[in-house]
Design a protein around this motif. Structure first.
Motif, short mmCIF file in Angstrom:
data_model
loop_
_atom_site.label_atom_id
_atom_site.label_comp_id
_atom_site.label_asym_id
_atom_site.label_seq_id
_atom_site.Cartn_x
_atom_site.Cartn_y
_atom_site.Cartn_z
N ARG A 1 -5.13 22.10 84.94
CA ARG A 1 -4.55 22.69 86.15
C ARG A 1 -3.24 22.01 86.56
N ALA A 2 -2.81 21.04 85.78
CA ALA A 2 -1.60 20.30 86.15
C ALA A 2 -0.35 21.10 85.80
N PRO A 3 0.57 21.24 86.75
CA PRO A 3 1.84 21.92 86.43
C PRO A 3 2.71 21.04 85.53
N ARG A 4 3.41 21.68 84.63
CA ARG A 4 4.33 20.96 83.75
C ARG A 4 5.75 21.46 83.98
N LEU A 5 6.69 20.55 83.89
CA LEU A 5 8.09 20.92 83.89
C LEU A 5 8.52 20.97 82.43
N VAL A 6 8.96 22.15 82.00
CA VAL A 6 9.29 22.35 80.59
C VAL A 6 10.75 22.77 80.47
N SER A 7 11.48 22.15 79.55
CA SER A 7 12.89 22.48 79.37
C SER A 7 13.03 23.90 78.83
N ALA B 1 21.02 21.41 80.02
CA ALA B 1 19.99 22.43 80.22
C ALA B 1 18.60 21.87 80.01
N GLY B 2 18.50 20.64 79.48
CA GLY B 2 17.19 20.09 79.21
C GLY B 2 16.78 18.98 80.15
N THR B 3 17.56 18.69 81.21
CA THR B 3 17.22 17.59 82.09
C THR B 3 16.12 18.00 83.04
N ASP B 4 15.58 16.96 83.74
CA ASP B 4 14.49 17.21 84.68
C ASP B 4 14.88 18.23 85.75
N GLU B 5 16.16 18.23 86.16
CA GLU B 5 16.56 19.13 87.24
C GLU B 5 16.81 20.54 86.73
N ALA B 6 16.82 20.72 85.41
CA ALA B 6 17.12 22.05 84.88
C ALA B 6 15.89 22.71 84.29
N VAL B 7 14.71 22.09 84.51
CA VAL B 7 13.51 22.66 83.93
C VAL B 7 12.78 23.52 84.93
N ALA B 8 11.97 24.42 84.42
CA ALA B 8 11.23 25.32 85.30
C ALA B 8 9.76 25.00 85.22
N ALA B 9 9.07 25.12 86.37
CA ALA B 9 7.64 24.82 86.41
C ALA B 9 6.88 25.87 85.65
N GLN B 10 5.98 25.40 84.78
CA GLN B 10 5.11 26.29 84.02
C GLN B 10 3.73 25.69 84.04
N PRO B 11 2.67 26.53 83.95
CA PRO B 11 1.32 25.98 83.94
C PRO B 11 1.07 25.17 82.70
N ALA B 12 0.16 24.20 82.82
CA ALA B 12 -0.17 23.35 81.68
C ALA B 12 -0.77 24.17 80.57
#
Length: 234
Positions: A103-109, A223-234
């Motif tokens: 259930r943990a959200p992941r930030l994925v590039s 485009a791959g930094t933490d601030e440029a990633v979008a939240a996606q489900p684990a």
């Protein structure tokens, strides 16, 4: 006799607890005390006998009419078998909080070659942040510069990792760790042919907002930094 849960609902004795004031210390301690007592099915009298704190004092704390001293909180915490911190939390109120991986959200590039999973409660401000990072083979992730005083501690759980800070590079093998100041230009590169798994602890700086590093200061955000990633489900 009113139930402890009723006291939770009624822990607003007057206008002092109207909208906008529900985060006061009195309310937070009172709600947590009432909830912990209810979970253990203890009456005020029973808790008073177990803790050595008077029934009247416990009732005042639960109804948010009084903030107890540390000495009183220690006695009540010992009787309830919890940490004193349990009275001050909005999460992990029993001393722990289960965070299921599924259930943990992941930030994925955007290219899917880098991901970060928070290992602490979502939405909770924290002096320290704890993340699991996964970096694809031969991928380089440009780090986001943080305010001065912020430090990052990395430990490699699987694979290898090359950490660059300014023009210095350090290669880490499985089990190796590194600590560096996060206000410097830095990047993470997986030089191996298998995915790297890394755990990152970020200790946030206790500095005023004016120390934030402006975007115009030359910090590149790929485009791959933490601030440029979008939240996606684990």
């Amino acid at each position: 006799m009113r139930s402890p849960l009723a006291l939770v609902r009624d822990a607003q004795p007057d206008a002092a607890h109207n909208e906008g004031t529900y985060d006061t210390l009195e309310y937070l301690v009172g709600v947590n005390l009432a909830r912990l007592r209810a979970e253990r099915q203890l009456s005020l009298d029973a808790l008073a006998r177990a803790s050595g704190v008077s029934r009247a004092m416990l009732a005042q704390v639960e109804s948010a009419r009084s903030v107890p001293s540390i000495k009183v909180l220690c006695k009540v915490a010992a009787a309830l078998k919890v940490s004193v911190s349990a009275f001050l939390r909005r999460h992990a109120v029993n001393g722990f909080e289960h965070l299921p991986a599924e259930r943990a959200p992941r930030l994925v590039s955007a290219d899917g070659r880098y991901s970060a999973r928070a290992l602490y409660p979502d939405g909770q401000p924290a002096a320290a942040e704890f993340h699991e990072l996964r970096i694809a083979p031969l991928h380089t992730e440009v780090g986001v510069r943080r305010p001065p005083g912020t430090t990052v501690n990395l430990v490699v759980s699987e694979g290898t990792l090359e950490v660059s800070v300014h023009d210095r590079r350090q290669l880490l093998a499985t089990g190796d760790a590194i600590v560096f100041d996060a206000d410097q230009p830095h990047s993470l590169r997986n030089p191996g042919d298998t995915e790297a798994r890394v755990f990152r602890v970020t200790l946030n700086a206790e500095t005023p907002p004016r120390w934030d590093v402006p975007a115009a200061a030359g910090t590149a955000v790929s485009a791959g930094t933490d601030e440029a990633v979008a939240a996606q489900p684990a």
